[in-house]
Design a protein around this motif. Structure first.
Motif, PDB file in Angstrom:
ATOM      1  N   MET A 285     -62.793  13.408  20.589  1.00  0.00           N
ATOM      2  CA  MET A 285     -63.373  14.069  19.432  1.00  0.00           C
ATOM      3  C   MET A 285     -64.176  13.070  18.623  1.00  0.00           C
ATOM      4  SD  MET A 285     -60.232  16.565  18.229  1.00  0.00           S
ATOM      5  CE  MET A 285     -58.957  15.348  18.549  1.00  0.00           C
ATOM      6  N   ASN A 286     -65.146  13.576  17.895  1.00  0.00           N
ATOM      7  CA  ASN A 286     -65.989  12.729  17.077  1.00  0.00           C
ATOM      8  C   ASN A 286     -65.153  12.037  15.997  1.00  0.00           C
ATOM      9  OD1 ASN A 286     -67.797  12.479  14.421  1.00  0.00           O
ATOM     10  ND2 ASN A 286     -69.117  12.295  16.217  1.00  0.00           N
ATOM     11  N   PRO A 287     -65.250  10.706  15.866  1.00  0.00           N
ATOM     12  CA  PRO A 287     -64.413  10.004  14.876  1.00  0.00           C
ATOM     13  C   PRO A 287     -64.618  10.491  13.447  1.00  0.00           C
ATOM     14  CG  PRO A 287     -65.382   8.447  16.430  1.00  0.00           C
ATOM     15  CD  PRO A 287     -66.031   9.770  16.692  1.00  0.00           C
ATOM     16  N   LEU A 288     -65.881  10.797  13.087  1.00  0.00           N
ATOM     17  CA  LEU A 288     -66.133  11.298  11.736  1.00  0.00           C
ATOM     18  C   LEU A 288     -65.466  12.655  11.531  1.00  0.00           C
ATOM     19  CD1 LEU A 288     -67.516  11.132   8.993  1.00  0.00           C
ATOM     20  CD2 LEU A 288     -69.558  12.144  10.040  1.00  0.00           C
ATOM     21  N   GLY A 289     -65.577  13.517  12.537  1.00  0.00           N
ATOM     22  CA  GLY A 289     -64.927  14.818  12.432  1.00  0.00           C
ATOM     23  C   GLY A 289     -63.424  14.694  12.328  1.00  0.00           C
ATOM     24  N   VAL A 290     -62.852  13.757  13.088  1.00  0.00           N
ATOM     25  CA  VAL A 290     -61.400  13.534  13.041  1.00  0.00           C
ATOM     26  C   VAL A 290     -60.983  13.068  11.647  1.00  0.00           C
ATOM     27  CG1 VAL A 290     -59.541  12.071  13.900  1.00  0.00           C
ATOM     28  CG2 VAL A 290     -61.159  13.097  15.501  1.00  0.00           C
ATOM     29  N   PHE A 291     -61.718  12.103  11.099  1.00  0.00           N
ATOM     30  CA  PHE A 291     -61.371  11.565   9.780  1.00  0.00           C
ATOM     31  C   PHE A 291     -61.482  12.641   8.706  1.00  0.00           C
ATOM     32  CE2 PHE A 291     -62.606   9.484   5.787  1.00  0.00           C
ATOM     33  CZ  PHE A 291     -61.516   8.649   5.607  1.00  0.00           C
TER      34      PHE A 291
END
Length: 338
Positions: A285-291
Motif C-alpha cells: 500500500m502507498n506509504p502516504l495512504g497508510v499514514f
C-alpha cells in the motif's frame, strides 16, 4: 457549454466534500456503536478462511462461530492481561523517571539556557505526581470502570458471532458482488497473517535484544513491540519513546540511548526488507495512504480505529481495484439476454 461543464464538476466536487464531512461526523458521533461493529467485522474477515476450512470438514456452522468467538475474545483478553504489567511497571517507576530526568537536566544545564526553570518545575511537580501515583488504576480496573465498556463488548461479541455464522448468506445476497467480496476478504486475511508473522518475529528479536543489553522486562518489551507494530509508524514510535525512558531509568550516558537505537535498527530492517518480502508487492500500500489512514483512524476512534484502518483500507482497495471492476463488467456482458 464550458461554463456549464465546469459548474457541474464544481457541484459534484462540493457534493463529494459535503458527503465526506457528513460521513466523518456520523462515524465520530456513532463511535460507541460503530467502532466495536467494524472491529468485529474485521476480525470476522480475518478468521474467515479458518471458518471455511472448519465448515468444509463437516463442523456445524454454529459450532464454528462459537469456537472462533471464544478463541478471538480469549486472545484479546490474554493480550490485555499480558500488557498490563508493562504499564504498571511504568507507573511504579515514575519516581525513578523523575529523578533520572532531573539528573539529565542538570547535566545539560550549562548548554541549554533557562534549564533551571524547567528543573524547578519538575521538582515542584514531584509531590503531586507521587501523590497521584497510587491512585492510578490498573488496565482491568479502567476497563471495568468504563461506563460503556460492557455494552461495547456485547455489541462486539454479537457482531462477530453473527457475521461468522451468516457470512455466506450475506455475501450470496449481494449477487455479482460476491466474488469481489470474497477476494477482498482473502486479501485482508493474507495480509493480516503475514503481518502477524512479521510482528511475532519483531517481538522476538526485540525481546532478545533487550535481554542481551540488560533492559528490565525484556519479554514484555517484545510483546509490546509485536502488538503495537500493527499500528504502523505510530506503534514503533511509542516503543522508541518507551525504550528511551527505560534507558534513561537504567543506564547513564550514551548507554541510555542504546535500547531505542537498537530497536530502531530492528524496526528499520523489518519495515524495509522483511515486511515487503513477506507481504509481497500485490498487497503493498502507498506509504502516504497508510499514514493518513492510521492517523485518521486514531483521531476518529482511538486505538481501535488505528488498528482497523489498514484492513479496511486494503479491503476497499481490493474491492475497488480496476482488475475486479473489469472482471465484474466482463461477467455482466457474458450474461445471456432475457
Amino acid at each position: 457549454m464550458l461554463t456549464t461543464v465546469l459548474s457541474e464538476r464544481a457541484q459534484r466536487v462540493m457534493l463529494l466534500i459535503l458527503t465526506v464531512i457528513a460521513l466523518t461526523g456520523a462515524l465520530q458521533l456513532g463511535q460507541q456503536l460503530l467502532a466495536p461493529i467494524v472491529f468485529a467485522v474485521v476480525l470476522g474477515i480475518v478468521v474467515s478462511p479458518l471458518a471455511e476450512r472448519l465448515t468444509d470438514v463437516g463442523i456445524p456452522r454454529v459450532a464454528v462461530a462459537i469456537l472462533l468467538l471464544l478463541v478471538t475474545t480469549s486472545l484479546i483478553a490474554l493480550l490485555i492481561l499480558m500488557i498490563e504489567p508493562l504499564l504498571n511497571m511504568f507507573i511504579e517507576q515514575l519516581p525513578r523517571l523523575k529523578a533520572a530526568a532531573t539528573r539529565w537536566i542538570a547535566s545539560v544545564s550549562d548548554v541549554l539556557r533557562g534549564i533551571e526553570t524547567i528543573s524547578e518545575e519538575i521538582e515542584g511537580a514531584k509531590p503531586a505526581a507521587e501523590a497521584s501515583e497510587s491512585a492510578l488504576p490498573t488496565v482491568r480496573d479502567a476497563l471495568w470502570m468504563a461506563p460503556n465498556f460492557g455494552a461495547q463488548f456485547f455489541v462486539f461479541v454479537g457482531t462477530l458471532f453473527f457475521f461468522v455464522l451468516t457470512r455466506n448468506e450475506l455475501y450470496s445476497a449481494v449477487g455479482t458482488l460476491e466474488p469481489k467480496l470474497r477476494k477482498a476478504d482473502r486479501a485482508v486475511a493474507r495480509y493480516f497473517a503475514a503481518v502477524t508473522l512479521v510482528n511475532a518475529g519483531l517481538g522476538t528479536v526485540t525481546a532478545l535484544i533487550m535481554l542481551a543489553i540488560g533492559v528490565d522486562y525484556p519479554m514484555l518489551w517484545g510483546l509490546a513491540a509485536a502488538i503495537l507494530n500493527y499500528m504502523l509508524y505510530l506503534g514503533p514510535l511509542l516503543i522508541i519513546f518507551g525504550l528511551a525512558i527505560a534507558g534513561l531509568l537504567q543506564f547513564t550516558g550514551a548507554m541510555s540511548l542504546l535500547p531505542p537505537a537498537l530497536f530502531m535498527l530492528a524496526n528499520f530492517t523489518e519495515a524495509n526488507f522483511v515486511t515487503p518480502w513477506v507481504v509481497g508487492q500485490r498487497l503493498a500500500m502507498n506509504p502516504l495512504g497508510v499514514f493518513v489512514a492510521i492517523v485518521f483512524g486514531l483521531w476518529l476512534w482511538g486505538p481501535v480505529g488505528a488498528i482497523v484502518a489498514l484492513p479496511v483500507m486494503l479491503w476497499f482497495g481490493v474491492l475497488m481495484s480496476p482488475e475486479m471492476l473489469n472482471r465484474t463488467s466482463g461477467a455482466e456482458q457474458l450474461q445471456p439476454a432475457e
